[in-house]
Design a protein around this motif. Sequence first.
Motif, short mmCIF file in Angstrom:
data_model
loop_
_atom_site.label_atom_id
_atom_site.label_comp_id
_atom_site.label_asym_id
_atom_site.label_seq_id
_atom_site.Cartn_x
_atom_site.Cartn_y
_atom_site.Cartn_z
N ARG A 76 12.78 -55.36 10.57
CA ARG A 76 12.73 -53.90 10.73
C ARG A 76 14.13 -53.34 10.80
O ARG A 76 15.04 -53.97 11.34
CB ARG A 76 11.97 -53.53 12.01
CG ARG A 76 10.57 -54.06 12.15
CD ARG A 76 9.57 -53.58 11.15
NE ARG A 76 9.24 -52.20 11.22
CZ ARG A 76 7.99 -51.72 11.08
NH1 ARG A 76 6.98 -52.54 10.92
NH2 ARG A 76 7.78 -50.44 11.10
N ASP A 77 14.31 -52.14 10.25
CA ASP A 77 15.63 -51.48 10.24
C ASP A 77 15.94 -50.94 11.64
O ASP A 77 15.28 -50.01 12.11
CB ASP A 77 15.61 -50.35 9.21
CG ASP A 77 16.95 -49.65 9.06
OD1 ASP A 77 17.88 -49.93 9.85
OD2 ASP A 77 17.07 -48.82 8.14
N PRO A 78 16.96 -51.48 12.31
CA PRO A 78 17.27 -51.05 13.68
C PRO A 78 18.02 -49.71 13.73
O PRO A 78 18.23 -49.17 14.82
CB PRO A 78 18.14 -52.18 14.22
CG PRO A 78 18.81 -52.73 13.01
CD PRO A 78 17.84 -52.57 11.88
N VAL A 91 0.06 -46.76 14.70
CA VAL A 91 -0.91 -47.40 13.82
C VAL A 91 -1.07 -46.59 12.53
O VAL A 91 -1.08 -47.15 11.43
CB VAL A 91 -2.27 -47.58 14.53
CG1 VAL A 91 -3.34 -48.10 13.58
CG2 VAL A 91 -2.14 -48.51 15.72
N ALA A 92 -1.17 -45.27 12.67
CA ALA A 92 -1.34 -44.41 11.49
C ALA A 92 -0.15 -44.53 10.54
O ALA A 92 -0.32 -44.65 9.32
CB ALA A 92 -1.52 -42.95 11.93
N ILE A 93 1.06 -44.54 11.08
CA ILE A 93 2.26 -44.65 10.25
C ILE A 93 2.36 -46.03 9.63
O ILE A 93 2.70 -46.18 8.45
CB ILE A 93 3.52 -44.29 11.05
CG1 ILE A 93 3.50 -42.81 11.43
CG2 ILE A 93 4.79 -44.61 10.26
CD1 ILE A 93 4.55 -42.38 12.44
N ARG A 97 2.50 -48.14 5.15
CA ARG A 97 3.43 -49.15 4.65
C ARG A 97 4.68 -48.53 4.00
O ARG A 97 5.31 -49.13 3.15
CB ARG A 97 2.74 -50.08 3.65
CG ARG A 97 1.65 -50.89 4.29
CD ARG A 97 1.20 -52.01 3.40
NE ARG A 97 0.29 -52.86 4.13
CZ ARG A 97 -0.89 -53.22 3.69
NH1 ARG A 97 -1.30 -52.84 2.52
NH2 ARG A 97 -1.65 -54.00 4.42
N GLU A 98 5.02 -47.32 4.42
CA GLU A 98 6.18 -46.61 3.88
C GLU A 98 7.39 -46.68 4.81
O GLU A 98 8.50 -46.43 4.39
CB GLU A 98 5.84 -45.13 3.65
CG GLU A 98 4.84 -44.88 2.56
CD GLU A 98 5.41 -45.16 1.17
OE1 GLU A 98 6.61 -44.90 0.94
OE2 GLU A 98 4.66 -45.66 0.32
N TYR A 99 7.16 -47.00 6.07
CA TYR A 99 8.22 -46.94 7.07
C TYR A 99 8.55 -48.35 7.56
O TYR A 99 7.66 -49.11 7.92
CB TYR A 99 7.78 -46.05 8.24
CG TYR A 99 8.78 -45.97 9.35
CD1 TYR A 99 10.00 -45.34 9.17
CD2 TYR A 99 8.51 -46.55 10.59
CE1 TYR A 99 10.93 -45.29 10.20
CE2 TYR A 99 9.43 -46.48 11.63
CZ TYR A 99 10.64 -45.85 11.42
OH TYR A 99 11.56 -45.80 12.44
N ARG A 100 9.83 -48.70 7.59
CA ARG A 100 10.26 -50.04 7.99
C ARG A 100 11.23 -50.03 9.17
O ARG A 100 11.92 -51.01 9.43
CB ARG A 100 10.91 -50.77 6.81
CG ARG A 100 9.99 -51.01 5.65
CD ARG A 100 8.80 -51.89 5.94
NE ARG A 100 9.17 -53.15 6.55
CZ ARG A 100 8.39 -53.88 7.32
NH1 ARG A 100 7.19 -53.48 7.63
NH2 ARG A 100 8.82 -55.02 7.82
#
Length: 199
Positions: A76-78, A91-93, A97-100
């Motif tokens: 994950r991008d810190p 959970v919704a975000i 699968r767009e956010y890392r």
Amino acid sequence: MYEGVVQDLIDELGRLPGVGPKSAQRIAFHLLQADPVDVRRLADVLIEVKAKVKFCSICFNVSEDEQCRICRDPRRDPTVLCVVEEYKDVVAIERTREYRGRYHVLGGAISPIDGIGPEQLRIRELMTRLADGTITETILATDPNLEGEATATYLTRMLKPIGLRVTRLASGLPVGGDLEYADEVTLGRAFAGRRSADD
């Protein structure tokens, strides 16, 4: 009104969010007619979830461990932090699968009418997380309602002086929606966030 324990069950079910008196009654009678093994399994899971689940020590998402799986994930991008109101928002975000990046769960939204001010939210903990300079962008993903807007505005005022890039999720008209049914805030944001037709 029913007798004793049946009414107690209906009353307790009715205290759950989104469960009105009729739904509580329907669920209660379903449980009365259900196989005792199924009811025991439900009761065991309720007791187990209260005993095992706690809040992540970093982002305050629900977790069975000291840290949730997202905070433990080194991929994950810190540098990017998404601030949400509730655990269900994570959970919704994640489903998109767009956010890392990582998350911070506030535990609600500013709502003076409900007696919820900034002190009742995890804003102090958010500021502590931002203090070390690792995070360069904060995405405010609060709900597009009065309370969510108030929370986002408050956070923007607190975060801008730190020199962080503060962004908001785009919002506007839902696909398949009709203009005539859109409220003023949604329609106004759709106009403000318009983009080139070539995109």
